[in-house]
Motif scaffolding. Structure first.
Motif, PDB file in Angstrom:
ATOM      1  N   VAL A 144       0.393  -1.721 -48.491  1.00 44.99           N
ATOM      2  CA  VAL A 144       0.990  -0.775 -47.557  1.00 44.99           C
ATOM      3  C   VAL A 144       2.458  -0.563 -47.923  1.00 44.99           C
ATOM      4  N   GLY A 145       2.938   0.655 -47.743  1.00 40.79           N
ATOM      5  CA  GLY A 145       4.349   0.914 -47.988  1.00 40.79           C
ATOM      6  C   GLY A 145       5.225   0.429 -46.853  1.00 40.79           C
ATOM      7  N   LEU A 146       4.933   0.898 -45.632  1.00 45.71           N
ATOM      8  CA  LEU A 146       5.718   0.519 -44.466  1.00 45.71           C
ATOM      9  C   LEU A 146       4.815   0.577 -43.242  1.00 45.71           C
ATOM     10  N   GLY A 147       4.817  -0.500 -42.474  1.00 49.88           N
ATOM     11  CA  GLY A 147       3.992  -0.526 -41.271  1.00 49.88           C
ATOM     12  C   GLY A 147       2.524  -0.687 -41.602  1.00 49.88           C
ATOM     13  N   GLY A 148       1.734   0.316 -41.273  1.00 54.06           N
ATOM     14  CA  GLY A 148       0.297   0.255 -41.524  1.00 54.06           C
ATOM     15  C   GLY A 148      -0.430   1.410 -40.884  1.00 54.06           C
ATOM     16  N   ARG A 149      -0.268   1.566 -39.584  1.00 58.68           N
ATOM     17  CA  ARG A 149      -1.023   2.569 -38.827  1.00 58.68           C
ATOM     18  C   ARG A 149      -0.814   3.968 -39.384  1.00 58.68           C
ATOM     19  N   LEU A 150       0.421   4.349 -39.640  1.00 58.24           N
ATOM     20  CA  LEU A 150       0.722   5.698 -40.115  1.00 58.24           C
ATOM     21  C   LEU A 150       1.095   5.731 -41.592  1.00 58.24           C
ATOM     22  N   ASP A 151       0.915   4.618 -42.289  1.00 63.69           N
ATOM     23  CA  ASP A 151       1.235   4.576 -43.702  1.00 63.69           C
ATOM     24  C   ASP A 151       0.243   5.409 -44.500  1.00 63.69           C
ATOM     25  N   SER A 152       0.723   6.066 -45.546  1.00 70.01           N
ATOM     26  CA  SER A 152      -0.132   6.957 -46.335  1.00 70.01           C
ATOM     27  C   SER A 152      -1.348   6.257 -46.914  1.00 70.01           C
ATOM     28  N   THR A 153      -1.214   4.965 -47.230  1.00 70.15           N
ATOM     29  CA  THR A 153      -2.342   4.241 -47.807  1.00 70.15           C
ATOM     30  C   THR A 153      -3.487   4.056 -46.822  1.00 70.15           C
ATOM     31  N   ASN A 154      -3.239   4.309 -45.539  1.00 65.50           N
ATOM     32  CA  ASN A 154      -4.226   3.979 -44.510  1.00 65.50           C
ATOM     33  C   ASN A 154      -5.375   4.969 -44.418  1.00 65.50           C
ATOM     34  N   VAL A 155      -5.518   5.824 -45.403  1.00 65.06           N
ATOM     35  CA  VAL A 155      -6.686   6.715 -45.447  1.00 65.06           C
ATOM     36  C   VAL A 155      -7.899   6.012 -46.051  1.00 65.06           C
ATOM     37  N   ILE A 156      -7.693   4.856 -46.656  1.00 64.25           N
ATOM     38  CA  ILE A 156      -8.817   4.146 -47.283  1.00 64.25           C
ATOM     39  C   ILE A 156      -9.608   3.358 -46.232  1.00 64.25           C
ATOM     40  N   ASP A 169      11.726  -6.323 -39.296  1.00 61.34           N
ATOM     41  CA  ASP A 169      12.172  -5.463 -40.375  1.00 61.34           C
ATOM     42  C   ASP A 169      11.779  -4.038 -40.017  1.00 61.34           C
ATOM     43  N   HIS A 170      12.598  -3.082 -40.398  1.00 59.21           N
ATOM     44  CA  HIS A 170      12.360  -1.668 -40.066  1.00 59.21           C
ATOM     45  C   HIS A 170      12.114  -1.500 -38.562  1.00 59.21           C
ATOM     46  N   THR A 171      12.903  -2.198 -37.756  1.00 56.67           N
ATOM     47  CA  THR A 171      12.685  -2.167 -36.304  1.00 56.67           C
ATOM     48  C   THR A 171      12.934  -0.778 -35.713  1.00 56.67           C
ATOM     49  N   LEU A 180       5.076  -5.324 -30.936  1.00 57.43           N
ATOM     50  CA  LEU A 180       5.090  -3.910 -31.319  1.00 57.43           C
ATOM     51  C   LEU A 180       4.924  -3.751 -32.826  1.00 57.43           C
ATOM     52  N   ILE A 181       5.624  -4.580 -33.587  1.00 60.99           N
ATOM     53  CA  ILE A 181       5.501  -4.522 -35.044  1.00 60.99           C
ATOM     54  C   ILE A 181       4.076  -4.887 -35.455  1.00 60.99           C
ATOM     55  N   ALA A 182       3.515  -5.920 -34.812  1.00 62.28           N
ATOM     56  CA  ALA A 182       2.141  -6.337 -35.127  1.00 62.28           C
ATOM     57  C   ALA A 182       1.148  -5.218 -34.845  1.00 62.28           C
ATOM     58  N   GLY A 198      -2.670 -13.899 -42.523  1.00 66.08           N
ATOM     59  CA  GLY A 198      -2.155 -14.984 -43.340  1.00 66.08           C
ATOM     60  C   GLY A 198      -1.419 -16.039 -42.551  1.00 66.08           C
ATOM     61  N   GLU A 199      -0.536 -15.619 -41.636  1.00 63.70           N
ATOM     62  CA  GLU A 199       0.251 -16.548 -40.825  1.00 63.70           C
ATOM     63  C   GLU A 199       0.066 -16.196 -39.356  1.00 63.70           C
ATOM     64  N   SER A 200      -0.476 -17.110 -38.597  1.00 64.33           N
ATOM     65  CA  SER A 200      -0.657 -16.875 -37.170  1.00 64.33           C
ATOM     66  C   SER A 200       0.666 -17.125 -36.443  1.00 64.33           C
ATOM     67  N   HIS A 201       0.841 -16.431 -35.325  1.00 61.00           N
ATOM     68  CA  HIS A 201       2.061 -16.552 -34.537  1.00 61.00           C
ATOM     69  C   HIS A 201       1.690 -16.323 -33.071  1.00 61.00           C
ATOM     70  N   PRO A 202       2.202 -17.160 -32.163  1.00 59.89           N
ATOM     71  CA  PRO A 202       1.798 -17.027 -30.760  1.00 59.89           C
ATOM     72  C   PRO A 202       2.118 -15.668 -30.145  1.00 59.89           C
ATOM     73  N   GLU A 203       3.169 -14.997 -30.638  1.00 55.91           N
ATOM     74  CA  GLU A 203       3.539 -13.703 -30.060  1.00 55.91           C
ATOM     75  C   GLU A 203       2.676 -12.557 -30.568  1.00 55.91           C
ATOM     76  N   THR A 204       1.992 -12.743 -31.687  1.00 55.77           N
ATOM     77  CA  THR A 204       1.232 -11.632 -32.280  1.00 55.77           C
ATOM     78  C   THR A 204      -0.271 -11.884 -32.307  1.00 55.77           C
ATOM     79  N   GLN A 205      -0.678 -13.104 -32.056  1.00 50.38           N
ATOM     80  CA  GLN A 205      -2.106 -13.442 -32.149  1.00 50.38           C
ATOM     81  C   GLN A 205      -2.955 -12.555 -31.256  1.00 50.38           C
ATOM     82  N   GLU A 206      -2.505 -12.341 -30.017  1.00 48.41           N
ATOM     83  CA  GLU A 206      -3.303 -11.558 -29.075  1.00 48.41           C
ATOM     84  C   GLU A 206      -3.449 -10.115 -29.548  1.00 48.41           C
TER      85      GLU A 206
END
Length: 428
Positions: A144-156, A169-171, A180-182, A198-206
């Motif tokens: 992915v270039g940046l983010g994911g949801r609206l990234d150009s690569t996300n057509v696959i 990053d890129h907040t 929000l980033i997750a 890859g790395e679990s985190h209590p704030e993003t797991q849900e």
């Protein structure tokens, strides 16, 4: 058309993120879909793994590519940004796309490009997909270039979605909280497609659990399946012991020397395990790939040693979590004086980055030759307020020359802060 003319056309006609920052982004997938439709929908003609995350997504992509290359597969690899040459972004079995293929694409698709008016990144993604389809790759690793949801690569629609970690990053684009980033990164999760965290985190797991459940996408938190223990550097190779929850274990060698790379290994192992039926890989092939990532895929700028006596290391860490991980490794290395050559971009929250930098280092502030670069003078002033003291230099090579002249043989010189700073090193 010559190669330089083709590249000049792409840079001059299309908005480019590394030159103007977020203004270059064209939100949404519409342009990429239009380009792909005009190219015969190449994104639907190869099998892929999609990799997102705040840090480590590039290294993870290269590790996966190296493993599958070692297993004999024909592997496409798409990453960004490049360091030295545009062609680094698109690779086939580790080799950059030939310049003549870039020229041919621009010449043939110029009417399509001018009708769609896409961004530089959107055209690059379409070019990569077209190249992978034409060369019939067995599997393509798509970063992915940046983010994911609206990234150009996300057509696959990949066979696995990998999210390395979540950090700040890129907040200004992705959001100013970890959830929000997750949520933006989770946008690459597809219905029924396995997702590896890859790395679990209590704030993003849900966030990840909820999105994967709604899409019936099997989810794996890799760091709960694989425990990685750093054994240090042995004969210039990072050594680690790997253990699984079932009691099994093995030793791994990695030619990417930064200790922070070990955080990427659980996600890599979990992905390879998830895809064993479709793409079998032996334990020996997996180990061979990890021990030769740089050689097989051409990865540069990740704790890369450029000299010794004094030791010179270049690393593209450019945000708070990345720099924190970098300095964890630096602290494990003996040295007399730490000398840091650093340049930053201007459109990020610099206070968090500067707070990570050690106060007991000698600094050499510089700036890259790009409009996004922060003035070296301003960087020096902001750093001085926080007790990071140093001189200003016009560019990274001048700064490095000064540091080398002042350094003792047992000093450590670190060049970091921005991909663009590292890219301008003449001896990279």
């Amino acid at each position: 058309m010559q190669y330089t003319e083709a590249i000049d056309y792409l840079y001059s006609r299309l908005p480019v993120f590394h030159r103007i920052g977020p203004k270059a982004i064209k939100p949404g997938l519409g342009n990429t879909l239009l380009l792909c439709e005009g190219l015969g929908n190449p994104h639907q003609q190869f099998t892929s793994i999609h990799v997102a995350g705040t840090n480590g997504k590039g290294s993870t992509s290269h590790m996966l590519a190296a493993i599958y290359q070692s297993a004999g597969y024909r592997v496409g690899l798409y990453t960004s940004p490049h360091l030295k040459s545009f062609t680094e972004r698109i690779r086939l079995n580790g080799r950059p796309i030939p310049e003549e293929e870039v020229v041919r694409f621009v010449e043939q698709q110029q009417p399509l490009i001018e009708s769609v008016e896409p961004s530089f990144f959107e055209v690059t993604v379409a070019m990569a997909f077209y190249f992978f389809a034409r060369h019939a790759v067995d599997i393509a690793i798509i970063e992915v270039g940046l983010g994911g949801r609206l990234d150009s690569t996300n057509v696959i629609t990949p066979i696995a979605s990998v999210i390395t970690n979540i950090g700040y990053d890129h907040t200004d684009i992705l959001g100013d909280t970890l959830p929000l980033i997750a949520a933006e990164k989770a946008g690459i999760i597809k219905p029924g497609v396995p997702v590896i965290i890859g790395e679990s985190h209590p704030e993003t797991q849900e966030v990840f659990t909820s999105v994967s459940a709604s899409l019936q996408a099997p989810i794996t938190f890799a760091d709960r399946q694989y425990l990685v223990n750093d054994l240090g550097l042995v004969d210039g190779i990072r050594q680690a012991s790997i253990s699984r929850g079932d009691g099994s274990g093995w030793l791994a060698q990695l030619d990417l020397l930064g200790a922070y790379q070990l955080k990427n290994l659980p996600g890599v192992f979990a992905t390879v395990e998830q895809l064993q039926q479709q793409f079998p890989v032996t334990a020996a092939q997996q180990q061979e790939g990890l021990a030769s990532v740089s050689l097989l895929t051409g990865l540069k700028g990740r704790f890369q040693t450029l000299g010794s006596h004094p030791r010179v290391i270049a690393d593209t860490a450019h945000n708070q979590p990345g720099l924190e991980a970098l300095f964890d490794t630096i602290r494990s290395i003996p040295y007399k004086t730490l000398r840091i050559i650093i340049g930053l971009v201007a459109d990020k929250d610099r206070s968090k980055v500067l707070s990570v930098l050690p106060t007991n280092a000698v600094y050499y502030f510089c700036q890259a030759n790009t409009p996004r670069s922060l003035s070296a003078q301003l960087l020096q002033q902001e750093a001085r307020v926080l007790g990071r003291i140093g001189d200003v230099f016009t560019d990274v090579n001048t700064a490095l020359a000064a540091a080398l002249e002042q350094a003792d043989p047992d000093d450590l010189l670190l060049i970091t802060g921005s991909n663009y700073t590292i890219a301008e090193l003449t001896n990279l």
